[in-house]
Design a protein around this motif. Structure first.
Motif, PDB file in Angstrom:
ATOM      1  N   GLN A 153       0.839  -1.189   0.000  1.00  0.00           N
ATOM      2  CA  GLN A 153       0.000   0.000   0.000  1.00  0.00           C
ATOM      3  C   GLN A 153       0.882   1.251   0.000  1.00  0.00           C
ATOM      4  N   VAL A 154       0.472   2.239  -0.739  1.00  0.00           N
ATOM      5  CA  VAL A 154       1.230   3.488  -0.861  1.00  0.00           C
ATOM      6  C   VAL A 154       0.324   4.650  -0.511  1.00  0.00           C
ATOM      7  N   GLN A 155       0.819   5.528   0.306  1.00  0.00           N
ATOM      8  CA  GLN A 155       0.096   6.766   0.605  1.00  0.00           C
ATOM      9  C   GLN A 155       0.895   7.940   0.054  1.00  0.00           C
ATOM     10  N   LEU A 156       0.194   8.856  -0.578  1.00  0.00           N
ATOM     11  CA  LEU A 156       0.827   9.996  -1.211  1.00  0.00           C
ATOM     12  C   LEU A 156       0.245  11.273  -0.631  1.00  0.00           C
ATOM     13  N   VAL A 157       1.125  12.201  -0.265  1.00  0.00           N
ATOM     14  CA  VAL A 157       0.676  13.470   0.310  1.00  0.00           C
ATOM     15  C   VAL A 157       1.351  14.615  -0.440  1.00  0.00           C
ATOM     16  N   GLU A 158       0.516  15.451  -1.057  1.00  0.00           N
ATOM     17  CA  GLU A 158       1.036  16.591  -1.817  1.00  0.00           C
ATOM     18  C   GLU A 158       1.167  17.826  -0.935  1.00  0.00           C
ATOM     19  N   SER A 159       2.094  18.686  -1.297  1.00  0.00           N
ATOM     20  CA  SER A 159       2.257  19.961  -0.602  1.00  0.00           C
ATOM     21  C   SER A 159       2.803  20.989  -1.580  1.00  0.00           C
ATOM     22  N   GLY A 160       2.685  22.257  -1.218  1.00  0.00           N
ATOM     23  CA  GLY A 160       3.302  23.313  -2.003  1.00  0.00           C
ATOM     24  C   GLY A 160       2.377  24.102  -2.912  1.00  0.00           C
ATOM     25  N   GLY A 161       1.119  23.765  -2.935  1.00  0.00           N
ATOM     26  CA  GLY A 161       0.205  24.502  -3.798  1.00  0.00           C
ATOM     27  C   GLY A 161      -0.130  25.871  -3.233  1.00  0.00           C
ATOM     28  N   GLY A 162      -1.010  26.583  -3.915  1.00  0.00           N
ATOM     29  CA  GLY A 162      -1.428  27.893  -3.435  1.00  0.00           C
ATOM     30  C   GLY A 162      -1.802  28.827  -4.555  1.00  0.00           C
ATOM     31  N   LEU A 163      -1.773  30.100  -4.247  1.00  0.00           N
ATOM     32  CA  LEU A 163      -2.156  31.153  -5.188  1.00  0.00           C
ATOM     33  C   LEU A 163      -0.905  31.857  -5.698  1.00  0.00           C
ATOM     34  N   MET A 164      -0.851  32.051  -7.017  1.00  0.00           N
ATOM     35  CA  MET A 164       0.314  32.698  -7.612  1.00  0.00           C
ATOM     36  C   MET A 164      -0.163  33.554  -8.781  1.00  0.00           C
ATOM     37  N   GLN A 165       0.527  34.617  -9.025  1.00  0.00           N
ATOM     38  CA  GLN A 165       0.222  35.461 -10.182  1.00  0.00           C
ATOM     39  C   GLN A 165       0.789  34.831 -11.447  1.00  0.00           C
ATOM     40  N   ALA A 166       0.177  35.143 -12.550  1.00  0.00           N
ATOM     41  CA  ALA A 166       0.673  34.655 -13.831  1.00  0.00           C
ATOM     42  C   ALA A 166       2.134  35.071 -14.022  1.00  0.00           C
ATOM     43  N   GLY A 167       2.915  34.114 -14.527  1.00  0.00           N
ATOM     44  CA  GLY A 167       4.336  34.360 -14.720  1.00  0.00           C
ATOM     45  C   GLY A 167       5.193  33.911 -13.559  1.00  0.00           C
ATOM     46  N   GLY A 168       4.565  33.613 -12.443  1.00  0.00           N
ATOM     47  CA  GLY A 168       5.288  33.185 -11.258  1.00  0.00           C
ATOM     48  C   GLY A 168       5.600  31.691 -11.264  1.00  0.00           C
ATOM     49  N   SER A 169       6.137  31.228 -10.150  1.00  0.00           N
ATOM     50  CA  SER A 169       6.554  29.828 -10.015  1.00  0.00           C
ATOM     51  C   SER A 169       6.017  29.228  -8.725  1.00  0.00           C
ATOM     52  N   LEU A 170       5.767  27.938  -8.782  1.00  0.00           N
ATOM     53  CA  LEU A 170       5.413  27.155  -7.606  1.00  0.00           C
ATOM     54  C   LEU A 170       6.117  25.812  -7.720  1.00  0.00           C
ATOM     55  N   ARG A 171       6.388  25.231  -6.569  1.00  0.00           N
ATOM     56  CA  ARG A 171       6.988  23.894  -6.551  1.00  0.00           C
ATOM     57  C   ARG A 171       6.093  22.984  -5.735  1.00  0.00           C
ATOM     58  N   LEU A 172       5.574  21.965  -6.374  1.00  0.00           N
ATOM     59  CA  LEU A 172       4.770  20.957  -5.692  1.00  0.00           C
ATOM     60  C   LEU A 172       5.671  19.809  -5.267  1.00  0.00           C
ATOM     61  N   SER A 173       5.367  19.260  -4.117  1.00  0.00           N
ATOM     62  CA  SER A 173       6.105  18.101  -3.630  1.00  0.00           C
ATOM     63  C   SER A 173       5.124  17.012  -3.235  1.00  0.00           C
ATOM     64  N   CYS A 174       5.550  15.788  -3.384  1.00  0.00           N
ATOM     65  CA  CYS A 174       4.718  14.639  -3.029  1.00  0.00           C
ATOM     66  C   CYS A 174       5.579  13.677  -2.216  1.00  0.00           C
ATOM     67  N   ALA A 175       5.139  13.393  -0.996  1.00  0.00           N
ATOM     68  CA  ALA A 175       5.834  12.443  -0.140  1.00  0.00           C
ATOM     69  C   ALA A 175       5.107  11.106  -0.178  1.00  0.00           C
ATOM     70  N   ALA A 176       5.857  10.053  -0.418  1.00  0.00           N
ATOM     71  CA  ALA A 176       5.269   8.724  -0.544  1.00  0.00           C
ATOM     72  C   ALA A 176       5.686   7.838   0.619  1.00  0.00           C
ATOM     73  N   SER A 177       4.713   7.109   1.154  1.00  0.00           N
ATOM     74  CA  SER A 177       5.015   6.110   2.175  1.00  0.00           C
ATOM     75  C   SER A 177       5.039   4.757   1.508  1.00  0.00           C
ATOM     76  N   GLY A 178       5.520   3.772   2.228  1.00  0.00           N
ATOM     77  CA  GLY A 178       5.520   2.430   1.667  1.00  0.00           C
ATOM     78  C   GLY A 178       6.850   2.059   1.046  1.00  0.00           C
ATOM     79  N   ARG A 179       6.945   0.808   0.652  1.00  0.00           N
ATOM     80  CA  ARG A 179       8.195   0.274   0.121  1.00  0.00           C
ATOM     81  C   ARG A 179       8.289   0.430  -1.393  1.00  0.00           C
ATOM     82  N   SER A 180       9.482   0.174  -1.865  1.00  0.00           N
ATOM     83  CA  SER A 180       9.723   0.033  -3.306  1.00  0.00           C
ATOM     84  C   SER A 180       9.414   1.302  -4.097  1.00  0.00           C
ATOM     85  N   PHE A 181       9.687   2.446  -3.517  1.00  0.00           N
ATOM     86  CA  PHE A 181       9.418   3.708  -4.208  1.00  0.00           C
ATOM     87  C   PHE A 181      10.172   3.767  -5.524  1.00  0.00           C
ATOM     88  N   SER A 182      11.419   3.350  -5.527  1.00  0.00           N
ATOM     89  CA  SER A 182      12.235   3.446  -6.740  1.00  0.00           C
ATOM     90  C   SER A 182      11.805   2.444  -7.812  1.00  0.00           C
TER      91      SER A 182
END
Length: 126
Positions: free
Chosen positions: A1-30
């Motif tokens: 079983q794998v659990q995925l949790v996203e972070s880093g979203g939000g509000l940004m003006q056009a032309g800007g940047s955001l970085r989303l991250s996803c943390a995964a639990s469980g084995r065999s990620f690679s």
């Protein structure tokens, strides 16, 4: 079983940047290819980017090529989506997804992903 949790979203003006991250639990990620998808209100979920288990292969949707970059850190069980030159049409809920174990190759098909995060809102204002 794998659990995925996203972070880093939000509000940004056009032309800007955001970085989303996803943390995964469980084995065999690679041993799993990972992907990012998005869904805007009233639209179907669509493919954004995918990365192979080793990180050596990536594929992008045409509309994000040159603007978004997917990467992964197998030591930390994380996958990221760096989003630059954001546009209002990038507004959507973004989902991190994982393929089944031993499915290491990239895929742009929603149906090829067995595990999904809850999603995170990205809003780009004009």
């Amino acid at each position: 079983q794998v659990q995925l949790v996203e972070s880093g979203g939000g509000l940004m003006q056009a032309g800007g940047s955001l970085r989303l991250s996803c943390a995964a639990s469980g084995r065999s990620f690679s041993n799993r290819a990972m992907g990012w998808f998005r869904q805007a209100p009233g639209k179907e979920r669509e493919f954004v980017a995918t990365i192979s288990g080793s990180g050596g292969s990536t594929t992008y949707a045409t509309f994000v090529k040159g603007r978004f970059t997917i990467s992964r850190d197998n030591a930390k069980n994380t996958v990221a989506l760096q989003m630059n030159s954001l546009k209002p049409e990038d507004t959507a809920v973004y989902y991190c997804a994982a393929r089944s174990v031993s499915s290491t190759v990239v895929s742009s098909s929603v149906n090829d992903y067995a595990y999904w995060g809850q999603g995170i809102q990205v809003t780009v204002s004009s």
